[in-house]
Scaffold this motif. Sequence first.
Motif, mmCIF file in Angstrom:
data_model
loop_
_atom_site.group_PDB
_atom_site.id
_atom_site.type_symbol
_atom_site.label_atom_id
_atom_site.label_comp_id
_atom_site.label_asym_id
_atom_site.label_seq_id
_atom_site.Cartn_x
_atom_site.Cartn_y
_atom_site.Cartn_z
ATOM 1 N N LEU A 95 25.435 56.656 39.664
ATOM 2 C CA LEU A 95 24.433 55.240 40.249
ATOM 3 C C LEU A 95 24.465 55.475 41.650
ATOM 4 O O LEU A 95 25.171 55.808 42.206
ATOM 5 N N THR A 96 23.204 54.829 42.225
ATOM 6 C CA THR A 96 23.267 54.648 43.673
ATOM 7 C C THR A 96 23.786 53.137 43.927
ATOM 8 O O THR A 96 24.593 52.619 43.014
ATOM 9 N N GLU A 97 24.014 52.848 45.180
ATOM 10 C CA GLU A 97 24.446 51.558 45.721
ATOM 11 C C GLU A 97 24.096 50.653 45.040
ATOM 12 O O GLU A 97 24.647 49.490 44.715
ATOM 13 N N ARG A 98 22.485 50.384 44.768
ATOM 14 C CA ARG A 98 21.932 49.359 44.456
ATOM 15 C C ARG A 98 22.255 49.127 42.867
ATOM 16 O O ARG A 98 22.730 47.929 42.354
ATOM 17 N N GLU A 99 22.210 50.295 42.391
ATOM 18 C CA GLU A 99 22.714 50.009 40.670
ATOM 19 C C GLU A 99 23.948 49.785 40.539
ATOM 20 O O GLU A 99 24.235 48.957 39.638
ATOM 21 N N SER A 100 24.855 50.342 41.383
ATOM 22 C CA SER A 100 26.396 49.964 41.444
ATOM 23 C C SER A 100 26.547 48.320 41.549
ATOM 24 O O SER A 100 27.331 47.690 41.032
ATOM 25 N N ALA A 101 25.783 47.661 42.437
ATOM 26 C CA ALA A 101 25.848 46.498 43.050
ATOM 27 C C ALA A 101 25.586 45.710 41.834
ATOM 28 O O ALA A 101 26.250 44.723 41.460
ATOM 29 N N ARG A 102 24.547 46.177 41.159
ATOM 30 C CA ARG A 102 24.201 45.128 39.812
ATOM 31 C C ARG A 102 25.126 45.344 38.856
ATOM 32 O O ARG A 102 25.546 44.410 38.383
ATOM 33 N N LEU A 103 25.796 46.759 38.689
ATOM 34 C CA LEU A 103 27.260 46.805 37.887
ATOM 35 C C LEU A 103 28.088 45.792 38.254
ATOM 36 O O LEU A 103 28.651 45.063 37.217
ATOM 37 N N PHE A 104 28.522 45.571 39.460
ATOM 38 C CA PHE A 104 29.497 44.943 39.571
ATOM 39 C C PHE A 104 29.345 43.422 39.522
ATOM 40 O O PHE A 104 30.109 42.821 39.195
ATOM 41 N N ALA A 105 28.041 42.899 39.598
ATOM 42 C CA ALA A 105 27.678 41.477 39.259
ATOM 43 C C ALA A 105 27.981 41.262 37.982
ATOM 44 O O ALA A 105 28.375 40.145 37.573
ATOM 45 N N THR A 106 27.682 42.217 37.083
ATOM 46 C CA THR A 106 27.818 42.323 35.545
ATOM 47 C C THR A 106 29.544 42.233 35.287
ATOM 48 O O THR A 106 29.787 41.304 34.643
ATOM 49 N N ILE A 107 30.140 42.937 35.995
ATOM 50 C CA ILE A 107 31.472 42.905 35.639
ATOM 51 C C ILE A 107 32.051 41.534 36.112
ATOM 52 O O ILE A 107 33.011 41.121 35.296
ATOM 53 N N SER A 108 31.705 41.051 37.356
ATOM 54 C CA SER A 108 32.207 39.650 37.739
ATOM 55 C C SER A 108 31.665 38.623 36.468
ATOM 56 O O SER A 108 32.617 37.711 36.312
ATOM 57 N N GLY A 109 30.863 38.580 36.024
ATOM 58 C CA GLY A 109 30.302 37.824 35.041
ATOM 59 C C GLY A 109 31.405 37.889 33.581
ATOM 60 O O GLY A 109 31.606 36.825 32.910
ATOM 61 N N LEU A 110 31.552 39.105 33.264
ATOM 62 C CA LEU A 110 32.613 39.442 32.224
ATOM 63 C C LEU A 110 33.892 38.994 32.386
ATOM 64 O O LEU A 110 34.446 38.431 31.469
ATOM 65 N N THR A 111 34.483 39.329 33.697
ATOM 66 C CA THR A 111 35.779 38.856 33.758
ATOM 67 C C THR A 111 36.011 37.177 33.893
ATOM 68 O O THR A 111 36.895 36.672 33.469
ATOM 69 N N ALA A 112 34.829 36.429 34.411
ATOM 70 C CA ALA A 112 34.700 35.346 34.480
ATOM 71 C C ALA A 112 34.779 34.516 32.984
ATOM 72 O O ALA A 112 35.240 33.443 33.017
ATOM 73 N N ARG A 113 34.355 35.330 32.132
ATOM 74 C CA ARG A 113 34.600 34.779 30.776
ATOM 75 C C ARG A 113 35.743 35.219 30.042
ATOM 76 O O ARG A 113 35.891 35.182 28.934
ATOM 77 N N GLY A 114 36.685 36.182 30.688
ATOM 78 C CA GLY A 114 38.034 36.373 30.311
ATOM 79 C C GLY A 114 38.184 37.749 30.158
ATOM 80 O O GLY A 114 38.854 38.021 29.425
#
Length: 501
Positions: A179-198
Amino acid sequence: MPTQTTPEPGLALQMRGIRKAFPGVQALAGVDLDVRRGEVHVLLGENGAGKSTLMKILSGALPRDAGTIEIDGRAAALASPREARGARIAIIHQELALVPEMTVAENIFLGRAPTRFGFLDQPAMVRDATTFLSRLGANIDPNLLVASLSIAQQQLVEIARALSLDARILIMDEPTSALTERESARLFATISGLTARGTAIVYISHRLDEIFAIGDRITVLRDGRNVATQEVRQADRRALVRLMANRDVDELMPPMERTTGTPRLRVEGLSHGNRLHDVSFNVRSGEIVGFAGLLGAGRTEIARAVFGLEPFDHGTVYVDELPVDIRSPQDAIAAGIGFVTEDRKREGLVLSRSVRDNVALPILRRLARLGIVHRKAETAIAQSSVRDLGIRTPSVSQLAQNLSGGNQQKIVLAKWLATGARILFLDEPTRGIDVGSKQEIYALINELAASGVAIVLMSSDLPEVLGLSDRVLVMREGRITGEFTRAEASAERVMACAVGI
């Protein structure tokens, strides 16, 4: 009676004393791993350290020889992938585990497709697949066959499938490698949402920058053993590299003085449908020209077109200022062009064959007399490649599948050098390779350029492009939108061209 220990509060996963041996190899020698709910726990280590083996045990793909596993404080056998899924454990594999002949939607819901009145509910499956892909910012048609997608797009499908499982423990093995930096950044945002839900996430990566961006804690493995577990905020980059490699490894690009010569490759007006539009560039002998751009920008398509793997509608390719007619890879090889593809295991190597067989593969006709391959010559070339490129293998008879990712990549390089290639296309040359091996590959690339080879580098790892390239060309929507010298290039300027700012 012995007293029963109470699990640590907030602990989603506890692995204790995990051991696994293969014939002649102790892959895991009593590994411990704790992962808390809502954290990103980074698992670091060189290729062969035991990371993937440990995760295969956790996901039910491999049985453990010894040790215990607890999920939310309860013992878990995890004797099969089905049992692991039942425990809401999902894994995103580094080596993509998709079915090429099935659609994107069918892959995302493989084995658990929605039904209505006992029949497959195709509209619901496509709708739900679109939802999970959208969470990743992936503009992929769910009705497309996976075989028609690029490696980066396939990786996003793999991630979407894991998200659809609603896992309480999510294993991510090199999820951003294509993935490029832009796609990776989107994935990281998804990861943050997942960890926020436990959700507890075990994250494997060789890219240290992203570890410091998203990780909470780090466990380092070396030779199948734990060597450290620490908070990311307390970690030191160089100390981590030393822990992984048990030696000092300079993570930066190795310096290399080289002189460029006359144009070795020139491409004029390359066009192909709506994928490439009037692409023109040149590469001199001894020069490294890097291509940067977002997912789907057209970098890989250029390499595949010039190498004869895909047809193009218009354009001319010149080698040493003479036009060449390339209609197949054989034509490209005859013109002195080699291509290290982004998927070394499917396109670059025959994993079930030896180092010797792989190195000699493109030159078998040269080594054969009356249809019989000259075995001594084949062995001599392979042994020379092993020595010159520092390939770590017991012998040239070793199967390629038994070597680490870094050594496999060196074999791919070796086979093209055996052809006498004067032009090399390198597409994601360090994908899925650990820090130590990556540094060795960088040194080899520099040495090849210093010897006069013209190198075209395609990579989604922007620091890699900036660190290795003499010039950087930026692509967007099948067009070259910017060109920078090494002195002019910066992450900000390259990304501005890539997104059209």
